[in-house]
Design a protein around this motif. Structure first.
Motif, PDB file in Angstrom:
ATOM      1  N   ALA A   1       5.432   7.912  -2.421  1.00 54.36           N
ATOM      2  CA  ALA A   1       4.447   8.660  -3.208  1.00 54.36           C
ATOM      3  C   ALA A   1       3.279   7.768  -3.602  1.00 54.36           C
ATOM      4  O   ALA A   1       3.450   6.618  -4.011  1.00 54.36           O
ATOM      5  N   GLY A   2       2.069   8.328  -3.477  1.00 53.49           N
ATOM      6  CA  GLY A   2       0.869   7.627  -3.905  1.00 53.49           C
ATOM      7  C   GLY A   2       0.353   6.567  -2.960  1.00 53.49           C
ATOM      8  O   GLY A   2      -0.566   5.818  -3.298  1.00 53.49           O
ATOM      9  N   VAL A   3       0.926   6.501  -1.751  1.00 54.06           N
ATOM     10  CA  VAL A   3       0.536   5.474  -0.772  1.00 54.06           C
ATOM     11  C   VAL A   3      -0.022   6.146   0.466  1.00 54.06           C
ATOM     12  O   VAL A   3       0.460   7.200   0.885  1.00 54.06           O
ATOM     13  N   THR A   4      -1.048   5.553   1.052  1.00 53.83           N
ATOM     14  CA  THR A   4      -1.568   5.991   2.344  1.00 53.83           C
ATOM     15  C   THR A   4      -1.298   4.896   3.367  1.00 53.83           C
ATOM     16  O   THR A   4      -0.997   3.748   3.013  1.00 53.83           O
TER      17      THR A   4
ATOM     18  N   SER B   1      -3.857   2.142   2.757  1.00 55.53           N
ATOM     19  CA  SER B   1      -3.596   1.317   1.579  1.00 55.53           C
ATOM     20  C   SER B   1      -2.380   0.421   1.792  1.00 55.53           C
ATOM     21  O   SER B   1      -2.343  -0.727   1.348  1.00 55.53           O
TER      22      SER B   1
ATOM     23  N   ARG C   1       7.229  -4.411  -4.405  1.00 54.22           N
ATOM     24  CA  ARG C   1       7.031  -3.078  -4.970  1.00 54.22           C
ATOM     25  C   ARG C   1       7.916  -2.018  -4.308  1.00 54.22           C
ATOM     26  O   ARG C   1       7.894  -0.860  -4.701  1.00 54.22           O
TER      27      ARG C   1
ATOM     28  N   LEU D   1       7.747  -0.727  -1.232  1.00 56.23           N
ATOM     29  CA  LEU D   1       6.890   0.296  -0.632  1.00 56.23           C
ATOM     30  C   LEU D   1       7.043   0.449   0.881  1.00 56.23           C
ATOM     31  O   LEU D   1       6.362   1.279   1.481  1.00 56.23           O
TER      32      LEU D   1
END
Length: 467
Positions: A98-101, A104, A116, A118
């Motif tokens: 969530a919140g990642v492209t 990015s 993190r 990710l």
């Protein structure tokens, strides 16, 4: 070694084939054994336990897959696999946190991604559907066709195949021969088996190759598909053949566990690879680096089909092929299997500008330039380099994580696989963790730090579709 408080589910360790011995410790690598334990319970009891646990086993794997991937059917318009029966799937299927492209994520350092947490789960190693037991798992279409032709049952009572059919290879795949390139697909749209091989191949291959083919299609009593107590099929079976997994010398996306790692919880999933283009391959096996197809053929016949356990193989009825009179003939047959035609490539493996689109040519430039693909996938050697490479993916995640009883440890060196005909061979990577070619582009863009634009990513996929 990281410690995890979460206990491994009991259903995953019940059963005779489990090589794990669970202790009171929460260590993600519980003590294991080098050899497969001998069965100590009647087959009827084993089967009853396995069948009772099967719904939970399959539901757990489905939850993992749906959490990691978009498994929907999204074909690329007008792009078919080489046999013309199955479309190639489009789009990135790995789900992002969530919140990642993707952009990015690619801008972060490996340390930041690891700290993190990710790294997309779909980039992590993919567990076997039943890690504690392992063993070869076949897709339904292969199981059904072998039953129809040979009345031999490859269906396990403890697990089913775990990926949807549209994300696997075309079945049955076409067969192309280096010795008969003008004939095109010599399979006539059929799956090659011990029941039809002579009629299909008579007059096309030599007597030596025909005998090698017979052996490659003969079932021997090894692995789970045999007469011993730990077998995982309801009816007694002579076993499996080389070409049960490598259907028509290609792949049917069947999977097993690597023979090269112990304990059982650390053995990674191993996707069946294509045998096309073996004539150009100098190493075989994802990690063992066997130096000839003869070595590979003999080794797998002796060690219970990818378990790497000659003791277990001998107990089950190992096949010990004669090196000059059988193994050599099997190798001769395997060495004449060609790649599918690639009409846009010139004799040096580069795109012919008169036949390729602008996007495909742009993809070729990215492949050999910014994308760095061509450093390992060299056109002069069928888009591989006959070497092994360590991508060091563990830079991006904390090792020791447990997913469905599989403990993620560093992959280490893995051989470079050919990209010729790559559109025919989903899913991708040695364990099938990447569903589409677009997934592979995102994976290597992150791991190699190439910072490709979306236009370059799309062009790379377009180029690989020409191979």
């Amino acid at each position: 070694m990281l410690l995890f408080a979460k206990a491994i589910p009991a259903f995953a360790i019940i059963g005779i084939c489990s090589a794990l011995v669970i202790s009171a410790s929460s260590d993600p690598l519980p003590p294991g054994t080098t050899y497969r334990p001998l069965p100590t319970r009647p087959l009827s009891e084993i089967r009853a336990d396995d069948e009772a646990q099967k719904p939970q086993v399959m539901a757990r794997q489905a939850d993992l897959l749906n959490r990691r991937y978009d498994l929907t059917n999204q074909p690329i318009a007008g792009v078919m696999m080489s046999g013309g029966k199955k479309p190639v799937q489009a789009g990135v299927r790995v789900k992002l946190p969530a919140g990642v492209t993707w952009d990015s994520l690619a801008a972060m350092s490996p340390d930041e991604i690891r700290q993190r947490g990710l790294l997309p789960e779909g980039f992590m190693p993919l567990p076997h559907v039943k890690q504690a037991t392992g063993g070869q798992v076949f897709p339904d279409r292969q199981i059904d066709e072998i039953r129809r032709q040979e009345s031999r049952d490859l269906r396990r009572f403890d697990v089913n195949f775990d990926l949807p059919d549209h994300l696997t290879a075309e079945f049955p795949p076409p067969i192309f021969l280096t010795t008969q390139p003008h004939l095109g697909d010599v399979s006539r749209g059929q799956l090659l088996t011990i029941k039809n091989f002579y009629e299909l191949m008579n007059g096309i291959v030599t007597p030596v190759q025909m005998e090698g083919l017979r052996l490659l299609l003969t079932p021997f009593p090894q692995e789970e598909f045999n007469q011993t107590e730990d077998r995982k099929v309801a009816d007694q079976s002579m076993g499996v053949t080389c070409l049960d997994c490598h259907s028509n010398f290609h792949t049917n996306s069947a999977f097993h566990l690597t023979p090269d790692v112990r304990p059982q919880s650390a053995r990674f999933r191993l996707d069946t690879v294509s045998l096309r283009g073996l004539f150009n391959q100098q190493i075989h096996g994802s990690k063992r680096s066997l130096r000839s197809v003869e070595d590979f053929t003999e080794f797998e016949q002796r060690t219970a089909y990818f378990n790497g356990d000659h003791v277990s193989a001998t107990r089950k009825g190992v096949h010990l092929p004669d090196r000059p009179n059988q193994v050599a003939m099997m190798a001769q047959m395997q060495n004449i299997v060609d790649f599918p035609p690639a009409p846009k490539l010139d004799p040096f493996g580069r795109l012919d500008p008169a036949k390729a689109s602008e996007q495909e040519l742009a993809g070729e430039r990215a492949f050999f330039g910014k994308g760095r693909c061509g450093e390992c996938h060299m056109p002069q050697t069928s888009f591989m380099d006959n070497n092994m490479h360590d991508l060091k993916l563990e830079r991006f995640y904390r090792t020791g994580q447990v997913a469905n009883d599989f403990v993620a440890l560093p992959d280490g060196p893995i051989k470079t696989f050919t990209l010729r005909g790559i559109k025919d061979s989903p899913p991708y990577l040695h364990d099938g963790r990447l569903m589409t070619l677009a997934d592979t582009v995102e994976f290597f863009n992150l791991v190699l730090g190439t910072r490709l634009t979306q236009q370059e990513k799309d062009a790379l996929v377009a180029f690989m579709l020409t191979l």
